[in-house]
Design an enzyme around this catalytic site. Sequence first.
Site, short mmCIF file in Angstrom:
data_model
loop_
_atom_site.label_atom_id
_atom_site.label_comp_id
_atom_site.label_asym_id
_atom_site.label_seq_id
_atom_site.Cartn_x
_atom_site.Cartn_y
_atom_site.Cartn_z
N THR A 134 39.72 38.37 35.35
CA THR A 134 39.17 37.64 34.20
C THR A 134 37.82 38.24 33.77
O THR A 134 37.02 38.66 34.60
CB THR A 134 38.95 36.16 34.59
OG1 THR A 134 40.19 35.65 35.07
CG2 THR A 134 38.47 35.33 33.42
N GLU A 365 44.53 30.75 37.67
CA GLU A 365 45.89 31.24 37.98
C GLU A 365 46.86 30.94 36.85
O GLU A 365 48.04 30.66 37.09
CB GLU A 365 46.41 30.59 39.28
CG GLU A 365 45.66 31.00 40.51
CD GLU A 365 45.94 32.42 40.92
OE1 GLU A 365 46.77 33.08 40.27
OE2 GLU A 365 45.31 32.87 41.87
P1 TGC Z 1 53.46 40.74 28.74
O1 TGC Z 1 53.63 41.78 27.68
O2 TGC Z 1 54.31 39.52 28.72
O3 TGC Z 1 53.62 41.41 30.17
C1 TGC Z 1 52.98 42.62 30.50
C2 TGC Z 1 53.76 43.21 31.67
O4 TGC Z 1 53.64 42.31 32.78
C3 TGC Z 1 54.93 41.83 33.17
N1 TGC Z 1 54.75 40.44 33.59
C4 TGC Z 1 54.82 40.06 34.86
N2 TGC Z 1 55.12 40.74 35.97
C5 TGC Z 1 55.12 40.07 37.13
N3 TGC Z 1 54.82 38.75 37.20
C6 TGC Z 1 54.52 38.04 36.11
N4 TGC Z 1 54.22 36.75 36.22
C7 TGC Z 1 54.51 38.68 34.87
N5 TGC Z 1 54.26 38.30 33.59
C8 TGC Z 1 54.41 39.38 32.82
C9 TGC Z 1 55.80 42.01 31.95
O5 TGC Z 1 57.16 42.09 32.31
C10 TGC Z 1 55.26 43.30 31.41
O6 TGC Z 1 55.74 44.35 32.21
P2 TGC Z 1 56.05 45.81 31.58
O7 TGC Z 1 56.58 46.59 32.71
O8 TGC Z 1 57.06 45.54 30.49
O9 TGC Z 1 54.74 46.31 31.05
O10 TGC Z 1 51.94 40.37 28.79
P3 TGC Z 1 51.05 39.51 27.81
O11 TGC Z 1 49.81 40.30 27.57
O12 TGC Z 1 51.86 39.03 26.64
O13 TGC Z 1 50.62 38.27 28.73
C11 TGC Z 1 51.51 37.42 29.31
C12 TGC Z 1 50.75 36.24 29.99
C13 TGC Z 1 49.96 35.44 28.97
C14 TGC Z 1 51.80 35.37 30.63
C15 TGC Z 1 49.79 36.81 31.07
O14 TGC Z 1 48.77 37.55 30.51
C16 TGC Z 1 49.19 35.72 31.94
O15 TGC Z 1 49.79 35.31 32.94
N6 TGC Z 1 47.93 35.25 31.62
C17 TGC Z 1 47.21 34.34 32.48
C18 TGC Z 1 46.14 35.11 33.23
C19 TGC Z 1 45.86 34.53 34.57
O16 TGC Z 1 46.65 33.81 35.16
N7 TGC Z 1 44.73 34.89 35.15
C20 TGC Z 1 44.41 34.50 36.48
C21 TGC Z 1 43.25 35.30 37.01
S1 TGC Z 1 43.08 35.27 38.78
C22 TGC Z 1 42.63 33.69 39.13
O17 TGC Z 1 42.59 32.83 38.34
C23 TGC Z 1 42.31 33.44 40.55
S2 TGC Z 1 41.78 31.84 40.90
C24 TGC Z 1 42.30 31.81 42.49
C25 TGC Z 1 41.71 30.82 43.36
O18 TGC Z 1 40.47 30.66 43.43
O19 TGC Z 1 42.52 30.21 44.07
P1 FAD Z 2 40.78 30.81 27.79
O1 FAD Z 2 41.78 31.87 28.02
O2 FAD Z 2 39.65 31.09 26.85
O3 FAD Z 2 41.52 29.49 27.32
C1 FAD Z 2 40.84 28.36 26.73
C2 FAD Z 2 41.90 27.35 26.34
O4 FAD Z 2 42.78 27.96 25.39
C3 FAD Z 2 42.79 26.91 27.50
O5 FAD Z 2 43.16 25.57 27.35
C4 FAD Z 2 44.02 27.79 27.33
O6 FAD Z 2 45.19 27.24 27.90
C5 FAD Z 2 44.11 27.83 25.81
N1 FAD Z 2 44.90 28.97 25.36
C6 FAD Z 2 44.71 30.28 25.63
N2 FAD Z 2 45.67 31.02 25.05
C7 FAD Z 2 46.48 30.14 24.41
C8 FAD Z 2 47.65 30.28 23.62
N3 FAD Z 2 48.21 31.48 23.42
N4 FAD Z 2 48.21 29.17 23.09
C9 FAD Z 2 47.67 27.94 23.31
N5 FAD Z 2 46.57 27.75 24.06
C10 FAD Z 2 45.99 28.83 24.60
N6 FAD Z 2 39.75 34.84 37.58
C11 FAD Z 2 39.89 35.97 38.33
O7 FAD Z 2 40.24 37.02 37.80
N7 FAD Z 2 39.65 35.95 39.65
C12 FAD Z 2 39.26 34.83 40.31
O8 FAD Z 2 39.06 34.86 41.53
C13 FAD Z 2 39.09 33.62 39.56
N8 FAD Z 2 38.62 32.49 40.14
C14 FAD Z 2 38.35 31.38 39.38
C15 FAD Z 2 37.74 30.27 39.98
C16 FAD Z 2 37.42 29.16 39.20
C17 FAD Z 2 36.72 28.00 39.81
C18 FAD Z 2 37.77 29.14 37.82
C19 FAD Z 2 37.48 27.93 36.98
C20 FAD Z 2 38.35 30.23 37.24
C21 FAD Z 2 38.65 31.38 38.00
N9 FAD Z 2 39.18 32.52 37.42
C22 FAD Z 2 39.35 33.67 38.15
C23 FAD Z 2 39.37 32.59 35.98
C24 FAD Z 2 40.64 31.89 35.49
O9 FAD Z 2 41.78 32.63 35.84
C25 FAD Z 2 40.51 31.72 33.98
O10 FAD Z 2 39.52 30.73 33.77
C26 FAD Z 2 41.82 31.31 33.33
O11 FAD Z 2 42.75 32.37 33.37
C27 FAD Z 2 41.61 30.87 31.86
O12 FAD Z 2 40.83 31.75 31.17
P2 FAD Z 2 39.54 31.22 30.30
O13 FAD Z 2 38.75 30.34 31.19
O14 FAD Z 2 38.91 32.41 29.73
O15 FAD Z 2 40.18 30.32 29.18
#
Ligand code: TGC
Ligand code: FAD
Length: 386
Positions: A134, A365
């Site tokens: 992120t 996540e």
């Molecule tokens: P899109 O074009 O759909 O996909 C790009 C490529 O990725 C593949 N793909 C996946 N592969 C494995 N697992 C998945 N869940 C996958 N989702 C997509 C897809 O097949 C494609 O592959 P290729 O080979 O064709 O290139 O990508 P997009 O840019 O349209 O985005 C899709 C979207 C929105 C679902 C994705 O960007 C997403 O999941 N966004 C959310 C980001 C997120 O979850 N961030 C989390 C950061 S880490 C964190 O929060 C840690 S907190 C942990 C803690 O403290 O416990």
């Molecule tokens: P944004 O993406 O700006 O979203 C804001 C709002 O818009 C949300 O409600 C979202 O659902 C909505 N939104 C976004 N896109 C759309 C759409 N297409 N349609 C409709 N609504 C939409 N990240 C890491 O990489 N590593 C970590 O270890 C990690 N740890 C974290 C720990 C904590 C405590 C927190 C709070 C976050 C952490 N994160 C980490 C980041 C986390 O993964 C992001 O906060 C999360 O993915 C959302 O991104 P954002 O906060 O920028 O919200």
Amino acid sequence: MHPTALFAVDGLLTEEEREIRSTVRRLCDRELRPNLTQWFEEGRIPARELARTFGELGVLGMHLEGYGCPGLGAVSYGLACLELEAADSGLRSLVSVQGSLAMYAIWRYGSEEQKNEWLPAMAAGERIGCFGLTEPDFGSDPARMRANAKRDGGDWVLNGTKMWITNGSVSDVAVVWAQTEDGIRGFLVPAGTPGFTTRDLKHKISLRASVTSELVLDGVRLPQEAMLPGARGLSGPLRCLNEARFGIVFGAMGAALDCLETAIAYAGEREVFARPLASFQLTQGKLADMALELGKGLLLAVHLGRLKEAGTLTPEQVSAGKLNNVREALEIARTCRTILGASGITLEYPVIRHAVNLESVLTYEGTSEIHALVLGKALTGHAAFA
Ligand code: TGC
Ligand code: FAD
């Protein structure tokens, strides 16, 4: 009757899985729960000590094979997450980020040298890792990240900022995802590398028993060997997310269970209008609804765990589990809070702590909206993200 007995979920677990669950629960009761209020109130945790404790317990990289990792099944790992999150989401976060994000990225995409250098020490909790995907401007949409890595002779030079990174400032190594001329690639950035600094995020109301940091990369020079050779494109980090999201499917139910147990006990003791609160129909209706959602969530978690063990679990199924179980856990925490009345707003009971923690879990996540869109795409064939 205990709320989990309603659907006889324990009958779906092996003796080994139940034993692992009891071991983690005992550790939480003995060493973690007594300190949680203080850690949460002060917004500080002894991360290094905790990592060693979790390493000894065997929950770091628990589901990974080799390199000092226990190689246990998905359900065992899920149950460990459940017990840790029943204590506090921040503790499960520490373990998730270490095992399912940082270690998994190295385990899946790393070279033999990288695996040997980092994984055994990380499994033992002697070294801590974080996962930088992120950025300040890109959370749900990591494909647009600005962090970049450019070649300079045989080296890489990284620039950019990562935001909201769990374990950031206490990590020995950051797994950093950056744009390159070859698409998104992952890099291992050791703490102390010149140009790499961290800053903790203060004033959090949620997940206070967890370290959350900003990572700044200002001309960070790394050798070629710092790149993870096996990951290319956004699917690299997204596959790691599937692992951590899976742990949350179980973990969220742990927080919900702790709230429900607290509310049932409280309702049994608290008298209102000269009768136990538990004897009122409205209270029983709330408890019955919560026990249903808890039981359904646990069944879903175990089912997804069995699919994962069989190697057939899809990212969409993980999204379904994360969306449902976190949403329902938050609803359960809020309803339990109402049963505790004013007492529900103090840290004397764990309920409000779980409720505010689950607000983060709903967002990280993949937000609930993103997981709904993943399911929408699967159901309709139309991607509605952009
Ligand atoms: P899109 O074009 O759909 O996909 C790009 C490529 O990725 C593949 N793909 C996946 N592969 C494995 N697992 C998945 N869940 C996958 N989702 C997509 C897809 O097949 C494609 O592959 P290729 O080979 O064709 O290139 O990508 P997009 O840019 O349209 O985005 C899709 C979207 C929105 C679902 C994705 O960007 C997403 O999941 N966004 C959310 C980001 C997120 O979850 N961030 C989390 C950061 S880490 C964190 O929060 C840690 S907190 C942990 C803690 O403290 O416990
Ligand atoms: P944004 O993406 O700006 O979203 C804001 C709002 O818009 C949300 O409600 C979202 O659902 C909505 N939104 C976004 N896109 C759309 C759409 N297409 N349609 C409709 N609504 C939409 N990240 C890491 O990489 N590593 C970590 O270890 C990690 N740890 C974290 C720990 C904590 C405590 C927190 C709070 C976050 C952490 N994160 C980490 C980041 C986390 O993964 C992001 O906060 C999360 O993915 C959302 O991104 P954002 O906060 O920028 O919200």
